[in-house]
Design an enzyme around this catalytic site. Structure first.
Site, PDB file in Angstrom:
ATOM      1  N   GLY C 163       0.815  -1.193   0.000  1.00 49.19           N
ATOM      2  CA  GLY C 163       0.000   0.000   0.000  1.00 49.19           C
ATOM      3  C   GLY C 163       0.857   1.255   0.000  1.00 49.19           C
ATOM      4  CB  CYS C 164       0.151   4.669  -1.223  1.00 46.76           C
ATOM      5  SG  CYS C 164      -1.510   4.922  -0.581  1.00 46.76           S
TER       6      CYS C 164
END
Lengths: 359, 359, 359, 359
Positions: C163-164
């Site tokens: 995920g970012c």
């Protein structure tokens, strides 16, 4: 907490000299109703009216939000008002603002006209702005641009409040029209995202709009009709037609900011710059909100105010007129309140001495 | 870490068919020098060249920063290059980019011409763009707009790289000029803040510029000269003069975004929209960076690319041409590299297939 | 025009030393398929892959857009590629990227697993990131954070792309975890609007988000699971629990910009700042994209690049670790390509030497 | 035009019940002087005071601008006031606002104390905020945070107006301090560019700051002193020291917006969320500008108002307190006017019922 007690009667209002003698105002000030209070122009109207010294808000109608506090929708009003949306529609008011979508104002009036007897109307949609649509259900609408129609507004029962681009463009051109000087007008305008309303769309998505510019409705924007009507009112010879060598060629742009409209219009003009400036100053000398600037203007000088600023430049035989307004105030709800003030004999600036954002 | 080893010879370069047979390229690729590498256009040039497959950077000159790593000034280059600014000026290079202020390029050349024998020049200032200034110190400058002067650029020794507004406006007008169709042109353009360079000023202060718009240099922008020169090159009858009923009336605006230029030009035109579109498509059919869009364009389609996008609309007898570029790329350093590619027989798009920002 | 001819075989690819000997690459480079190419991460992946020297795009699947040019959805690609979306799903590819919503990757694989025999997978959703979900349909997913799991990635058949927020936070903490130094971590992070995807919502409306900040998912962000898993991988004692006096307390904010994530984490630490910096430099010394900065970092140093920059400060017994990435690149599609490069023995930076936006 | 006639006596003022019986107010309202009226806080103060119903502005001192209209510097005031800057300094006023730089307030007072006999002072710098500096030239300064020191402010002769970050952070913590619940506090705050004042610098350049985030003064911000002082006033045991296991660890960020401060503070807390909310509601129940929100707050709810909004969340044993203010209003000039209102027995909200920006 100092929630505004808008239903109570702690108002500063007292009749002003010059007030309409038939003013229906009682001790509690003007009784105001709002239809469509959950949208952008409705919210802005509420922000103004809760601090207006001569107004009590009787109801804010919103079908979809009835019962909810206004601050649950317009979250910035938290702590400032405890009014809730209602499903009420009553004629026990002095004036009703219609803040509904284009087309919906006409529908509303078609249904509710009988129950609104004796209530003045201020409609923020485009439904009644042009002469062909200005008479409906036994009501006659005055185009509510105070700088153009102030006397008619003072005695009007129904106001068609001008469009945002229309206001900014007209205020930049009216003095030339009065002097009969308009020919071909090349106009570019840029508008903040609130001009598009609160509905979600590809062009109001932050990821798209941030740092972006794009044109839309090139040469075909719907406000051209009301602008042309006003210009013709002052300069009968003006028309948008290639035959007459006159016309308004308007390219609207979407801007990457929330509020404001900035306009530059280029026009042939043989007058000197001084002469042009004098035309404008004379035209607006008694106007509280429209001012001619000697120096270049920028958009943020007017954001969060009801002002329009104008600056004019000249090179060779062309003048360029720059004008700027806040699209939600002078371009919508602020001008609507200005019209209300005029209709009821209040001070024209009442409730509209707003602290600008500055930055 | 994968710092670019720009001084080493791990290049992918191999001579392309069509390359200038007198190409000075050796195994290490084009040897490039940069004067004024600490500014915005200098930084953007470095960002491109460190990834260019056919280039080695020989030196990046900056008096005020000599000895400091380039990444200490262009902080986004941290981890991408270990080059340092130098005070070096050497003619042991193939091409020199001048990224200095207007007026300073001429001064530089007046002093350094003798020591630059045999070195090709690409100047990003406005000093040599118009014919009256294009010959200096025994050097003759070609106006480096590839879509207009591609063949001359290929054989040029010296390039005057076009201005940013000038590039965007010309690319929107050249096909009409070639067809002899230009008359009066009413143009509005908006530019990002990087167009003003990195010096601090009231109008580049964030608190002022955020969410703001303002006009400047109305009808008098310095790029009008080079634009008019190019339009006349294709349409001899064109001139900015009220007598000829032709001319370019340009209102520039400052935008509240860092990168990009968006232009809308309104022009009388009797051709059908299809005919106009065909003119443009024919004109740009072999151009790798300039494209005609069938749908409305927005600024961010070109940001962080070397592209120019164009979209045309028509209503009554007026056409409106919209064009958009990135002011630092197609409007400055990207176009400079495009010119370099052409001058040295490289693929025109080498080093310029940039991933756009998208958002 | 120089549209990328992605289906043709004009590639620069040649096997690199160290390349996986079982590499399936033929003359045309890696054959790549994309599922969900119409979203933000899909678009960003396309932007990278059309310029990747070792890749040919076999198909870009989008049910809702099948038949339309990719540039009709990702408008910034106009002039850069003529690929169209397809409804195709073929296993005649080397690797398939899944750019679909959370939950949809699992559904897709449940249906299509049989037809994807022999195809490597890189999934950008969160469906397979934590160990409990990492084995599905006879496929075993490696958590694709190269700085943590590079060797496993090189031999992986299936990648769960991080995920970012998870990428940015982990890269700021991994060296401390390896040294066993993590206790309670107080983290604030801010993300650009593209992190919320392209669906329209109240918090991605421009009028709301411009000039605004707000917190969301306070202390409960879904990325905490994968972050904790990685930290435990290096420091077994770490857990988010008040009993252990360790834990990650993360407050995410929505930022008023399109791209990027900026993180500041505050942690007790008895080491000197020099010692901490050395830990980080040692940990990342061979990493091409993650760098320790000696000076304060800002978000735009990494926007439009695949980099992560880190800066550490100390006062009294607390250190603060700042880290920054582009949420769509190192936080999504860039890292996915980095993983692809590693899986297929390509140079780790291939296709990822992106020109940053700079401004 | 309706320029405010600030020197005339058309005021609405009438003594309020509860007004200080020694109020010096005459028929024209409070006579106010401003030192340093050309800066951001000076401009904001003018914007408020020209519409304040109980104030007349006697002079606005600015050495560098003496003689120039205020609207030539604060251009958004065009059409709203005709006041000019003066070089005047007179003690024929009731209250003097010092809007000068840190350090300059002390210098000013050292020089001018004798000529200001009988004049109340409100200083917006940090010079007199902490106890060690609060007594100077026979004047004793009260720390002007109304939510903390309302009674002392009412009878104060001199006010040290709190810092912007200091106001937002304290308002988020005071109820916990009063309950003796503060231990270690982990705070991140983000501020608009106007917090940096109007001087030009690299970090206020639009090209840098747009779409950017960066930390600064990590754990060392100068406001920590006044915050700690206030927290100790309510919770004697609180101190920033690793020995006491209490302390405030504050990471400030620069935001890419002009106005506003948003704070999130994470703290150990064993109370239930309901209990915490009740603590806050009790503490602020009589405060007109500080409100506890049941739903998540965002920055723009307070921009262009004097409000502070607070929202509290809990997960496991941690609470997170979010608070937001406008840095120029509740964080500076608005709070200064609030203090003035209290000092002179005016309604606390007089002149401060500002229409928020909304968008």
């Amino acid at each position: 907490m100092f929630l505004r007690r808008d239903h109570l009667n702690n108002f500063l209002y007292s009749p002003l000299s010059g007030a309409n003698s038939s003013s229906p105002l009682g001790a509690g000030g003007l009784r105001v109703g709002i239809i469509g209070g959950a949208g952008y122009t409705g919210g802005e109207l509420i922000r103004i009216l809760i601090n207006h010294p001569n107004v009590q808000i009787s109801f804010i109608n919103s079908k979809s939000n009835a019962g909810k506090p206004v601050a649950s929708v317009h979250a910035d009003l938290l702590g400032e008002t405890d009014i809730a949306f209602s499903s009420e529609l009553s004629n026990d008011i002095d004036v009703l603002f219609l803040c509904v979508g284009h087309g919906d104002a006409k529908k509303f009036l078609a249904e509710e006209a009988p129950s609104l007897k004796g209530v003045k109307l201020i409609d923020l949609s485009q439904d009644f702005r042009v002469a062909a649509n200005a008479n409906f259900e036994e009501r006659s609408f005055v185009y509510g641009l105070p700088e153009l129609n102030k006397e008619q507004i003072k005695s009007a029962e129904n106001i068609a409040n001008p469009g945002c681009f229309a206001s900014a463009i007209q205020l930049g051109l009216l003095p030339l029209a009065k002097a009969g000087l308009l020919k071909e007008i090349y106009t570019t305008g840029i508008t903040g995202s609130t001009g598009a309303g609160q509905s979600l769309s590809a062009t109001t998505h932050f990821s798209w709009r941030a740092n972006n510019i794009s044109a839309y409705k090139t040469l075909t924007h719907q406000h051209l009709k009301e602008i042309t009507q006003s210009l013709q009112q002052l300069q009968g010879s003006f028309s948008t037609s290639s035959e007459t060598k006159s016309g308004l060629y308007f390219v609207p742009w979407r801007g990457d900011f929330p509020r404001g409209i900035y306009i530059s219009s280029t026009i042939d003009c043989n007058l000197s710059l001084n002469e042009v400036n004098q035309l404008y100053k004379d035209f607006y000398q008694h106007e509280p909100f429209t001012h001619v600037s000697e120096t270049m203007i920028d958009l943020k000088q007017v954001v969060n105010t009801n002002k329009c600023l104008i600056h004019i430049e000249k090179a060779e035989e062309k003048i360029v007129v720059h004008s700027a307004i806040d699209n939600l105030l002078k371009g919508a709800s602020g001008q609507a309140v200005q019209n209300m003030n005029l209709m009821f004999g209040l001070e024209e600036t009442a409730g509209l001495r707003l602290k600008g954002g500055g930055f």
